[in-house]
Structures are given as C-alpha cells and as structure tokens.
Write a protein that holds these residues in place. Sequence first.
Motif, mmCIF file in Angstrom:
data_model
loop_
_atom_site.group_PDB
_atom_site.id
_atom_site.type_symbol
_atom_site.label_atom_id
_atom_site.label_comp_id
_atom_site.label_asym_id
_atom_site.label_seq_id
_atom_site.Cartn_x
_atom_site.Cartn_y
_atom_site.Cartn_z
ATOM 1 N N THR A 9 0.835 -1.207 0.000
ATOM 2 C CA THR A 9 0.000 0.000 0.000
ATOM 3 C C THR A 9 0.867 1.253 0.000
ATOM 4 O O THR A 9 0.591 2.212 -0.726
ATOM 5 C CB THR A 9 -0.933 -0.001 1.224
ATOM 6 O OG1 THR A 9 -1.701 -1.203 1.220
ATOM 7 C CG2 THR A 9 -1.862 1.194 1.196
ATOM 8 N N LEU A 10 1.913 1.234 0.809
ATOM 9 C CA LEU A 10 2.818 2.392 0.855
ATOM 10 C C LEU A 10 3.507 2.609 -0.488
ATOM 11 O O LEU A 10 3.643 3.745 -0.947
ATOM 12 C CB LEU A 10 3.862 2.205 1.956
ATOM 13 C CG LEU A 10 3.351 2.329 3.387
ATOM 14 C CD1 LEU A 10 4.454 2.002 4.377
ATOM 15 C CD2 LEU A 10 2.804 3.719 3.634
ATOM 16 N N ARG A 11 3.934 1.541 -1.117
ATOM 17 C CA ARG A 11 4.570 1.665 -2.428
ATOM 18 C C ARG A 11 3.584 2.179 -3.464
ATOM 19 O O ARG A 11 3.939 2.989 -4.318
ATOM 20 C CB ARG A 11 5.147 0.327 -2.862
ATOM 21 C CG ARG A 11 6.382 -0.053 -2.093
ATOM 22 C CD ARG A 11 6.930 -1.375 -2.553
ATOM 23 N NE ARG A 11 8.139 -1.706 -1.806
ATOM 24 C CZ ARG A 11 8.719 -2.869 -1.827
ATOM 25 N NH1 ARG A 11 8.215 -3.861 -2.550
ATOM 26 N NH2 ARG A 11 9.809 -3.076 -1.123
ATOM 27 N N GLY A 12 2.356 1.726 -3.387
ATOM 28 C CA GLY A 12 1.321 2.202 -4.300
ATOM 29 C C GLY A 12 1.050 3.683 -4.128
ATOM 30 O O GLY A 12 0.919 4.431 -5.101
ATOM 31 N N LEU A 13 0.964 4.129 -2.886
ATOM 32 C CA LEU A 13 0.746 5.553 -2.615
ATOM 33 C C LEU A 13 1.947 6.386 -3.073
ATOM 34 O O LEU A 13 1.781 7.488 -3.613
ATOM 35 C CB LEU A 13 0.489 5.775 -1.125
ATOM 36 C CG LEU A 13 -0.850 5.269 -0.592
ATOM 37 C CD1 LEU A 13 -0.904 5.401 0.915
ATOM 38 C CD2 LEU A 13 -2.000 5.983 -1.257
#
Length: 60
Positions: free
Chosen positions: A5-9
């Motif tokens: 999720t952090l990488r996506g954001l």
Amino acid sequence: MDIGTLRGLGTALVFVAFIGVVLWAYSSKRKKSFDEAANLPFADETDAKKRDEEASRSKK
C-alpha cells in the motif's frame, strides 16, 4: 498498512508530480521564457547585459 500500500501511494504521488511538471513545462504561458533561455548560449555578452538592465528596470 502494509508495504504494498505504501509503495502504491508513493507511486501515485510521484505520478501526480510528474504530470504537474509536464503541464508546467508545456504551458503556453512559459513558452516565451523557455525560448529565451534556449537562445542564451547564442546571445552576445552585450545583448545579455542590455536584457539584464531592462529586466531590472521593469522590476522596479
């Protein structure tokens, strides 16, 4: 929140910033200043001094 999720954001944030830079660079408002900057290597030193003096006068 997991790492995916952090990488996506992070990817989304960088993409939005990239689109902003592209819109800024290709803006028709900036064309004149970019054209002037592109021709600076070909300008004579006396022309550059005159342009700098005119720019400083117009800022006052």
